[in-house]
Enzyme design. Sequence first.
Site, short mmCIF file in Angstrom:
data_model
loop_
_atom_site.label_atom_id
_atom_site.label_comp_id
_atom_site.label_asym_id
_atom_site.label_seq_id
_atom_site.Cartn_x
_atom_site.Cartn_y
_atom_site.Cartn_z
N ASN A 64 -38.71 6.13 68.24
CA ASN A 64 -37.39 5.56 68.01
C ASN A 64 -36.68 5.19 69.31
O ASN A 64 -37.03 5.67 70.40
CB ASN A 64 -36.54 6.52 67.19
CG ASN A 64 -36.86 6.44 65.72
OD1 ASN A 64 -36.39 5.56 65.03
ND2 ASN A 64 -37.70 7.35 65.25
N HIS A 95 -38.38 20.67 88.96
CA HIS A 95 -38.41 21.41 90.22
C HIS A 95 -38.43 22.91 89.95
O HIS A 95 -37.89 23.38 88.95
CB HIS A 95 -37.19 21.06 91.08
CG HIS A 95 -37.20 19.65 91.56
ND1 HIS A 95 -37.96 19.23 92.62
CD2 HIS A 95 -36.56 18.55 91.10
CE1 HIS A 95 -37.78 17.93 92.81
NE2 HIS A 95 -36.93 17.50 91.88
N ALA A 137 -33.16 18.33 65.82
CA ALA A 137 -32.31 17.47 66.65
C ALA A 137 -31.60 18.32 67.71
O ALA A 137 -31.08 19.39 67.42
CB ALA A 137 -31.29 16.75 65.78
N ARG A 157 -36.06 28.04 69.23
CA ARG A 157 -36.66 29.24 68.65
C ARG A 157 -37.10 28.90 67.22
O ARG A 157 -36.51 28.04 66.58
CB ARG A 157 -35.64 30.37 68.59
CG ARG A 157 -35.27 30.91 69.95
CD ARG A 157 -34.39 32.15 69.80
NE ARG A 157 -34.24 32.83 71.06
CZ ARG A 157 -33.32 32.53 71.98
NH1 ARG A 157 -32.48 31.56 71.77
NH2 ARG A 157 -33.26 33.21 73.11
#
Length: 177
Positions: A64, A95, A137, A157
């Site tokens: 999308n 990093h 989302a 989670r």
Amino acid sequence: MRVLAGTILAFAYNRIIGRIPSRTLRRLFLAAWLQRLGQGSGVQLDCRFLNGRKISLGQRNVINFGTLFDGRGHAVTVGDDVSIGPQATILTLGHDPQSPHFADKGGPVTIGSRAWIGYGALVLPGVTIGEGAVVAAGAVVTKDVAPYTIVGGNPARPIGERQRGLDYRLAYQPWLT
């Protein structure tokens, strides 16, 4: 010379071709530039690719609008029939926060077949998302996601399980996207 050529290709796609409302034109460019663009996969407008040569998209994927694929440091491999929601970000390079020299740190990202990545999700370097898994989302995925597991939140989670035995084949090719 290769770096310069890659930079020019990325600029051409990300700033010009990726914004043209022609699936055919975008597909032709991506088929030549990406490591793999599987049959039936659609990449909507304003998606960005950093080092397309390290990005492999399987068959019948729906990518999308506004999705970012970061192939700068490592490969991004996406299976078949994967749906990636708008504005998702797939990173392979960052990093090391413990490095006194701000050293690069990253790893490849693998997304299994029939996975579903939600709107605005962020997948961090070195993560594997299993077959049929769902990333909600806005989730921030910092660790591997087991097959058919639904994850959400920051950090992501497990919040549920998806049924097994998925057998759909994506075929979403909207006009002018």
